[in-house]
Design a protein around this motif. Sequence first.
Motif, PDB file in Angstrom:
ATOM      1  N   UNK A   1       0.869  -1.179   0.000  1.00 21.57           N
ATOM      2  CA  UNK A   1       0.000   0.000   0.000  1.00 21.57           C
ATOM      3  C   UNK A   1       0.901   1.222   0.000  1.00 21.57           C
ATOM      4  N   UNK A   2       0.580   2.194  -0.828  1.00 23.71           N
ATOM      5  CA  UNK A   2       1.360   3.437  -0.881  1.00 23.71           C
ATOM      6  C   UNK A   2       0.425   4.621  -0.731  1.00 23.71           C
ATOM      7  N   UNK A   3       0.910   5.629  -0.055  1.00 24.84           N
ATOM      8  CA  UNK A   3       0.141   6.853   0.138  1.00 24.84           C
ATOM      9  C   UNK A   3       1.073   8.055   0.116  1.00 24.84           C
ATOM     10  N   UNK A   4       0.523   9.174  -0.322  1.00 25.33           N
ATOM     11  CA  UNK A   4       1.146  10.478  -0.099  1.00 25.33           C
ATOM     12  C   UNK A   4       0.304  11.139   0.989  1.00 25.33           C
ATOM     13  N   UNK A   5       0.957  11.834   1.891  1.00 21.30           N
ATOM     14  CA  UNK A   5       0.253  12.494   2.983  1.00 21.30           C
ATOM     15  C   UNK A   5       0.779  13.910   3.147  1.00 21.30           C
ATOM     16  N   UNK A   6      -0.091  14.790   3.564  1.00 20.53           N
ATOM     17  CA  UNK A   6       0.315  16.171   3.847  1.00 20.53           C
ATOM     18  C   UNK A   6       0.977  16.272   5.221  1.00 20.53           C
ATOM     19  N   UNK A   7       0.911  15.192   6.009  1.00 22.70           N
ATOM     20  CA  UNK A   7       1.534  15.215   7.334  1.00 22.70           C
ATOM     21  C   UNK A   7       3.049  15.282   7.220  1.00 22.70           C
ATOM     22  N   UNK A   8       3.699  15.974   8.156  1.00 22.00           N
ATOM     23  CA  UNK A   8       5.156  15.917   8.199  1.00 22.00           C
ATOM     24  C   UNK A   8       5.604  14.473   8.455  1.00 22.00           C
ATOM     25  N   UNK A   9       6.783  14.139   8.004  1.00 23.47           N
ATOM     26  CA  UNK A   9       7.301  12.776   8.099  1.00 23.47           C
ATOM     27  C   UNK A   9       7.251  12.239   9.530  1.00 23.47           C
ATOM     28  N   UNK A  10       7.717  13.004  10.487  1.00 23.30           N
ATOM     29  CA  UNK A  10       7.747  12.551  11.878  1.00 23.30           C
ATOM     30  C   UNK A  10       6.366  12.277  12.443  1.00 23.30           C
ATOM     31  N   UNK A  11       5.396  13.107  12.088  1.00 20.46           N
ATOM     32  CA  UNK A  11       4.027  12.915  12.585  1.00 20.46           C
ATOM     33  C   UNK A  11       3.398  11.664  11.971  1.00 20.46           C
ATOM     34  N   UNK A  12       3.591  11.464  10.677  1.00 16.23           N
ATOM     35  CA  UNK A  12       3.067  10.252  10.029  1.00 16.23           C
ATOM     36  C   UNK A  12       3.700   9.013  10.658  1.00 16.23           C
ATOM     37  N   UNK A  13       5.019   9.041  10.870  1.00 16.97           N
ATOM     38  CA  UNK A  13       5.731   7.918  11.505  1.00 16.97           C
ATOM     39  C   UNK A  13       5.130   7.621  12.882  1.00 16.97           C
ATOM     40  N   UNK A  14       4.940   8.660  13.664  1.00 12.86           N
ATOM     41  CA  UNK A  14       4.403   8.502  15.010  1.00 12.86           C
ATOM     42  C   UNK A  14       3.016   7.855  14.978  1.00 12.86           C
ATOM     43  N   UNK A  15       2.168   8.294  14.083  1.00 15.65           N
ATOM     44  CA  UNK A  15       0.815   7.745  13.996  1.00 15.65           C
ATOM     45  C   UNK A  15       0.824   6.286  13.533  1.00 15.65           C
ATOM     46  N   UNK A  16       1.688   5.968  12.588  1.00 16.38           N
ATOM     47  CA  UNK A  16       1.708   4.608  12.030  1.00 16.38           C
ATOM     48  C   UNK A  16       2.376   3.594  12.947  1.00 16.38           C
ATOM     49  N   UNK A  17       3.186   4.059  13.880  1.00 12.67           N
ATOM     50  CA  UNK A  17       3.887   3.135  14.770  1.00 12.67           C
ATOM     51  C   UNK A  17       3.342   3.182  16.201  1.00 12.67           C
TER      52      UNK A  17
END
Length: 144
Positions: free
Chosen positions: A6-22
Motif C-alpha cells: 500500500x502506498x500513500x502520499x500524505x500532507x503530514x510531516x514525516x515525523x508525525x506520520x511515523x508517530x501515527x503509524x507506529x
Amino acid sequence: MVLFQIQRCSALPTGEAWSRLTRWERHGAHMPLTRVVVTTSPPTRVGTRFAARTGVGAIGFDDPMEVVLWDPPAGGTCGLCRLEKRGSVVSGWATIEVCPRGTGCWIQWREDLRVRWLPSVFDRPVRWIAKRVFDRVLDALLRE
C-alpha cells in the motif's frame, strides 16, 4: 504466501506520520474485531513486542509481532520499521517506510502474510481482503 503493498502520499510531516503509524495499540481501533496490546515497555525499539488479538469472546487468534528493525526518520531521511509476525496462525513480516516528500511525506506499507492451514488457492481472496483492511487502517491512522 500473500504479499501486498500500500502506498500513500500524505500532507503530514514525516515525523508525525511515523508517530501515527507506529502507535501499535491504535491499529486495533481500526481493525474489525481486533485489539492490540504492547507487551514490552516504551519506547518502541528493536525488540518491542505486541500482539493483535482478533476474535469474538473465546473464539479467535493472536498475531504476535516483534520489531526487528527500527530506524525512525530524522534530518530529512526516510524511516523504516520491520515487524516479524511470530504467531501459530499468522506469520510473515511487514515493513512501514515513511519518506519526506515536499512539505508532507510518502508512505509504503508492505506485508507478507501467511495463514497456517490455509491452502494457496485462497491466496488471492486473502490478499484482496488484507489489502482492503490495511488500506482502511492506514487511512484511519493518518487521519487521527
